[in-house]
Motif scaffolding. Structure first.
Motif, PDB file in Angstrom:
ATOM      1  N   THR A   1       0.816  -1.218   0.000  1.00  8.02           N
ATOM      2  CA  THR A   1       0.000   0.000   0.000  1.00  8.02           C
ATOM      3  C   THR A   1       0.846   1.263   0.000  1.00  8.02           C
ATOM      4  O   THR A   1       0.304   2.360   0.148  1.00  8.02           O
ATOM      5  CB  THR A   1      -0.919   0.008   1.234  1.00  8.02           C
ATOM      6  OG1 THR A   1      -0.111  -0.054   2.427  1.00  8.02           O
ATOM      7  CG2 THR A   1      -1.865  -1.192   1.219  1.00  8.02           C
ATOM      8  N   ALA A   2       2.160   1.151  -0.189  1.00  8.33           N
ATOM      9  CA  ALA A   2       3.014   2.338  -0.109  1.00  8.33           C
ATOM     10  C   ALA A   2       2.673   3.355  -1.189  1.00  8.33           C
ATOM     11  O   ALA A   2       2.771   4.571  -0.964  1.00  8.33           O
ATOM     12  CB  ALA A   2       4.480   1.908  -0.225  1.00  8.33           C
ATOM     13  N   TRP A   3       2.251   2.910  -2.362  1.00 15.26           N
ATOM     14  CA  TRP A   3       1.981   3.832  -3.476  1.00 15.26           C
ATOM     15  C   TRP A   3       0.812   4.756  -3.183  1.00 15.26           C
ATOM     16  O   TRP A   3       0.693   5.845  -3.762  1.00 15.26           O
ATOM     17  CB  TRP A   3       1.696   3.036  -4.750  1.00 15.26           C
ATOM     18  CG  TRP A   3       0.463   2.177  -4.691  1.00 15.26           C
ATOM     19  CD1 TRP A   3       0.375   0.901  -4.228  1.00 15.26           C
ATOM     20  CD2 TRP A   3      -0.852   2.554  -5.097  1.00 15.26           C
ATOM     21  NE1 TRP A   3      -0.909   0.437  -4.322  1.00 15.26           N
ATOM     22  CE2 TRP A   3      -1.690   1.437  -4.863  1.00 15.26           C
ATOM     23  CE3 TRP A   3      -1.408   3.714  -5.640  1.00 15.26           C
ATOM     24  CZ2 TRP A   3      -3.053   1.465  -5.138  1.00 15.26           C
ATOM     25  CZ3 TRP A   3      -2.757   3.740  -5.918  1.00 15.26           C
ATOM     26  CH2 TRP A   3      -3.570   2.628  -5.675  1.00 15.26           C
ATOM     27  N   LYS A   4      -0.079   4.358  -2.272  1.00 11.57           N
ATOM     28  CA  LYS A   4      -1.273   5.162  -1.997  1.00 11.57           C
ATOM     29  C   LYS A   4      -0.955   6.460  -1.268  1.00 11.57           C
ATOM     30  O   LYS A   4      -1.683   7.445  -1.404  1.00 11.57           O
ATOM     31  CB  LYS A   4      -2.271   4.346  -1.174  1.00 11.57           C
ATOM     32  CG  LYS A   4      -2.810   3.115  -1.905  1.00 11.57           C
ATOM     33  CD  LYS A   4      -3.810   2.359  -1.051  1.00 11.57           C
ATOM     34  CE  LYS A   4      -4.367   1.148  -1.798  1.00 11.57           C
ATOM     35  NZ  LYS A   4      -5.354   0.396  -0.983  1.00 11.57           N
ATOM     36  N   THR A   5       0.134   6.482  -0.497  1.00 13.69           N
ATOM     37  CA  THR A   5       0.467   7.678   0.292  1.00 13.69           C
ATOM     38  C   THR A   5       1.813   8.281  -0.093  1.00 13.69           C
ATOM     39  O   THR A   5       2.205   9.295   0.470  1.00 13.69           O
ATOM     40  CB  THR A   5       0.502   7.316   1.791  1.00 13.69           C
ATOM     41  OG1 THR A   5       1.436   6.244   1.999  1.00 13.69           O
ATOM     42  CG2 THR A   5      -0.879   6.883   2.266  1.00 13.69           C
ATOM     43  N   ALA A   6       2.517   7.682  -1.037  1.00 10.67           N
ATOM     44  CA  ALA A   6       3.843   8.168  -1.401  1.00 10.67           C
ATOM     45  C   ALA A   6       3.746   9.477  -2.181  1.00 10.67           C
ATOM     46  O   ALA A   6       2.786   9.725  -2.913  1.00 10.67           O
ATOM     47  CB  ALA A   6       4.585   7.118  -2.233  1.00 10.67           C
ATOM     48  N   ALA A   7       4.781  10.328  -2.002  1.00 10.46           N
ATOM     49  CA  ALA A   7       4.829  11.588  -2.739  1.00 10.46           C
ATOM     50  C   ALA A   7       5.121  11.347  -4.208  1.00 10.46           C
ATOM     51  O   ALA A   7       4.693  12.114  -5.072  1.00 10.46           O
ATOM     52  CB  ALA A   7       5.893  12.509  -2.132  1.00 10.46           C
TER      53      ALA A   7
ATOM     54  N   THR B   1       5.000   8.629  -7.537  1.00 11.78           N
ATOM     55  CA  THR B   1       4.315   7.440  -8.039  1.00 11.78           C
ATOM     56  C   THR B   1       5.126   6.919  -9.212  1.00 11.78           C
ATOM     57  O   THR B   1       4.916   7.308 -10.363  1.00 11.78           O
ATOM     58  CB  THR B   1       2.881   7.781  -8.474  1.00 11.78           C
ATOM     59  OG1 THR B   1       2.264   8.572  -7.471  1.00 11.78           O
ATOM     60  CG2 THR B   1       2.068   6.512  -8.687  1.00 11.78           C
TER      61      THR B   1
ATOM     62  N   VAL C   1       7.721   2.621  -5.705  1.00 13.49           N
ATOM     63  CA  VAL C   1       6.631   2.240  -4.796  1.00 13.49           C
ATOM     64  C   VAL C   1       5.948   0.948  -5.251  1.00 13.49           C
ATOM     65  O   VAL C   1       4.879   0.600  -4.747  1.00 13.49           O
ATOM     66  CB  VAL C   1       5.597   3.385  -4.671  1.00 13.49           C
ATOM     67  CG1 VAL C   1       6.215   4.591  -3.987  1.00 13.49           C
ATOM     68  CG2 VAL C   1       5.029   3.766  -6.029  1.00 13.49           C
TER      69      VAL C   1
ATOM     70  N   TRP D   1      -1.231   0.516  -9.062  1.00 19.47           N
ATOM     71  CA  TRP D   1      -2.392   1.396  -9.171  1.00 19.47           C
ATOM     72  C   TRP D   1      -3.233   1.117 -10.423  1.00 19.47           C
ATOM     73  O   TRP D   1      -4.275   1.736 -10.621  1.00 19.47           O
ATOM     74  CB  TRP D   1      -1.948   2.853  -9.166  1.00 19.47           C
ATOM     75  CG  TRP D   1      -0.907   3.190 -10.208  1.00 19.47           C
ATOM     76  CD1 TRP D   1      -1.107   3.475 -11.510  1.00 19.47           C
ATOM     77  CD2 TRP D   1       0.500   3.258  -9.991  1.00 19.47           C
ATOM     78  NE1 TRP D   1       0.080   3.721 -12.138  1.00 19.47           N
ATOM     79  CE2 TRP D   1       1.101   3.601 -11.225  1.00 19.47           C
ATOM     80  CE3 TRP D   1       1.332   3.063  -8.884  1.00 19.47           C
ATOM     81  CZ2 TRP D   1       2.470   3.751 -11.382  1.00 19.47           C
ATOM     82  CZ3 TRP D   1       2.696   3.220  -9.040  1.00 19.47           C
ATOM     83  CH2 TRP D   1       3.251   3.562 -10.274  1.00 19.47           C
TER      84      TRP D   1
END
Length: 644
Positions: free
Chosen positions: A277-283, A285, A289, A403
């Protein structure tokens, strides 16, 4: 002063021969080490004792690696597994050369050659090693070999062990520095009947027996060594005191110390793994991630092989890289994106911040492994949507970004046909037909359609690891090529994508910059032609390829009117273009048609065709085969030249 049998060593090959780097030579040495040591053992004289002869043979082979990149001798290997391997030929030549030098007698007043000195490594303390004894025939052959000269022993070993014909034996001996090759071959003719014995354990320095050395003598030597060691410690302490004496090397690492970062890069346990789930909150994309996916992410053996091959691929590994992509090992532990079984292969995909590396090996072993690199620095969400997992039978499987919600297969040549849905299993698509394998004539061009929360975009396989993104519209404001208008723009020009295969392409934009009425309405012609400029941008920045294409009504394909490379035309820095084409009407009349982008104020043709027009369109009567030069003026007064 030289022996009459051995002259000064000649150059290993002509400069035009193949070049072997140290990694390729090391792979050949490791793969064929037992045979190379046996060859050195047979060439060495037997008078020095079997134990020292064994260690010297190992020493000569281990010292046979070249320094850097070395021209390889143009001498075939002549054996299955070594045929055509320049690395093996180079190592074999060095082994023969040094074994001949080791057999030369020491000369008074001359410096000994390195091969004539006792071997420093390898060393065995407390044991005497020698090959297993053979029968009476092997003993007789060893005695007959001892009576031959060094070049004659080398000729016999190359004939019997390496199975080389006399012509190739002559080349090896000449390159090794033998002065009288004919004499060596004639001398070796006397034992042609003993070739079958060369594979005997009697001549195998890698299959050894061990016996203790003189125990009492060894005890005395140990005591003497302890006393000498204590003296060296005292002297070293005194020399290390402040003042004059030997200084340190500063921050330099100790000699032969291993680089911790390089060692960590080869440890499967230190691979970077990202949360699903790191891609959902990473600065950002991008690939950084992507989580680790696949059914073999815990297979340490597979991961270790992938990392080791990345660091030092052997000669049997097929290595490919997009233009401008370095293929060296990772500087630190890379990130694991995938490890799993795909079709008939085991595949590992790694990312080090600059490159994507894909390691693939067959299910039933590691022979025939492949290593592919793709440069992906600066990739954003649009470019980091998918990676090629495998190609088989003209089909392609992709690993998609976390994603991506849906994937489909679309024919770019048929804009109204819609997209066929592909299944996604753990981010892996079902196979779709790849355009890179389609024969001529080009009747379709299948692309991958990716859908996420931000919309739908198209990417195409151009024979590399990362597919190229397709866009349409003005170069300073391109949009994804998934809309209806963009698909209609791309349809006649889809097959022109074949011109940029394997060029490290990052994205390709199609820009319909002009529409031009066709002359000849009175002759039964008419209609309007479309001018489209396609620009392929690369991951390395330079090397962009530009095509100006011309499409007439009813035509299935666009025609290339002009092409250029490394020019700013049709790009974000210079969103303008001027191009022309000789066109034949249905009535057989020839015309020069030229068009510029919408900021073109006037167009002029010179050379084989003369004419001028206000505005961005020019139509002039011409002759077949005429050559013209185009110049134009922009609305701001700047000049513009025709794309060539």
């Amino acid at each position: 002063m030289q022996s009459p049998d051995v002259a000064q060593p000649s150059a290993p090959s002509s400069p035009a021969g193949p070049v072997v780097d140290v990694e390729q030579a090391e792979a050949a040495l490791v793969e064929h080490y037992p045979r190379l040591v046996r060859l050195a053992y047979l060439v060495l004289p037997s008078g020095r004792g079997r134990g020292r002869r064994v260690l010297t043979a190992h020493c000569l082979v281990q010292r046979a690696l070249p320094r850097g990149r070395t021209p390889a001798p143009v001498i075939p290997a002549q054996q299955t597994g070594r045929d055509g391997d320049p690395g093996y030929a180079l190592i074999r030549l060095q082994v023969v050369r040094t074994a001949l030098e080791a057999g030369l007698p020491l000369k008074r007043g001359a410096w000994p050659k390195r091969a004539q000195l006792p071997p420093l490594l390898p060393q065995v303390w407390g044991l005497r090693l020698f090959p297993r004894p053979g029968g009476a025939d092997e003993l007789a052959l060893d005695q007959r070999l001892a009576a031959l000269s060094g070049p004659a022993r080398a000729a016999h070993a190359l004939r019997g062990l390496e199975r080389l014909p006399d012509g190739d034996v002559r080349e090896v001996l000449t390159a090794a520095g033998v002065a009288d090759v004919d004499a060596a071959l004639d001398e070796a003719d006397g034992i042609r009947d003993a070739y079958r014995l060369l594979d005997s354990p009697e001549f195998d320095p890698c299959s050894l027996q061990a016996r203790p050395t003189d125990l009492l003598r060894r005890r005395r030597q140990v005591k003497a060594s302890l006393v000498a060691g204590a003296a060296l410690v005292v002297c070293g302490t005194l020399l290390g005191l402040p003042g004059d004496g030997w200084g340190g090397d500063g921050p330099a690492a100790p000699p032969y110390a291993r680089n911790p970062a390089a060692q960590a890069a080869l440890d499967p346990g230190k691979l970077t793994r990202v949360s699903p789930t790191a891609w959902k909150t990473a600065a950002r994309t991008d690939f950084s991630v992507w989580p680790a996916r696949g059914d073999l992410t815990d297979d340490r053996g597979l991961l270790r092989r992938a990392l080791a091959v990345w660091a030092r691929p052997g000669t049997s590994v097929q290595v490919s890289a997009t233009p401008g992509t370095p293929s060296g090992g990772p500087a630190g532990p890379p990130q694991l994106l995938y490890a799993g079984t795909v079709d008939t292969a085991r595949v590992v995909i790694l990312y080090d911040g600059l490159r994507i590396a894909r390691y693939a090996e067959p299910r039933d072993g590691s022979r025939g492994a492949a290593l592919d690199f793709a440069r992906v620095d600066g990739a954003g969400r649009d470019e980091a949507g998918a990676v090629v997992l495998s190609r088989a039978d003209g089909n392609v499987r992709y690993l998609t970004a976390p994603w991506v919600r849906g994937a489909g297969e679309r024919d770019l040549r048929a804009p109204g046909s819609g997209a066929m849905r592909l299944t996604l299993t753990g981010g892996v698509t079902s196979p779709l037909a790849g355009p890179a394998q389609r024969p001529e004539p080009c009747t379709s061009w299948n692309v991958l359609q990716l859908t996420d929360a931000a919309g739908t975009r198209l990417v195409t396989d151009l024979g590399e690891l990362v597919p190229a993104r397709l866009t349409a519209g003005p170069p300073d404001a391109p949009r994804p090529a998934s809309g209806a208008e963009a698909l209609r723009t791309w349809a006649p020009f889809a097959c022109s994508l074949a011109a940029v295969r394997s060029a490290g392409v990052r994205s390709v934009n199609a820009w319909a910059f002009a529409e031009q009425p066709l002359p000849g309405a009175a002759e039964g012609g008419g209609g309007s032609a479309a001018w489209v400029c396609t620009r392929a941008e690369t991951w390395r920045g330079g090397g962009a390829r530009v095509l100006a294409q011309f499409h007439t009504p009813g035509g299935r394909f666009g025609a290339v009117a002009a092409k250029a490379q490394d020019v700013p035309a049709c790009g974000e820095r210079e969103p303008r273009v001027l191009a022309g084409v000789l066109w034949k009407s249905e009535a057989g009349s020839w015309y020069l048609l030229a068009a510029g982008s919408d900021d073109t104020a006037s167009v002029r043709a010179t050379g084989g065709v003369e004419g001028a027009a206000r505005g961005r369109l020019l139509t002039v009567r011409a002759k077949k085969g005429a050559r013209a030069y185009l110049e134009g003026t922009l609305k701001n007064g700047e000049p513009i030249s025709g794309l060539r």
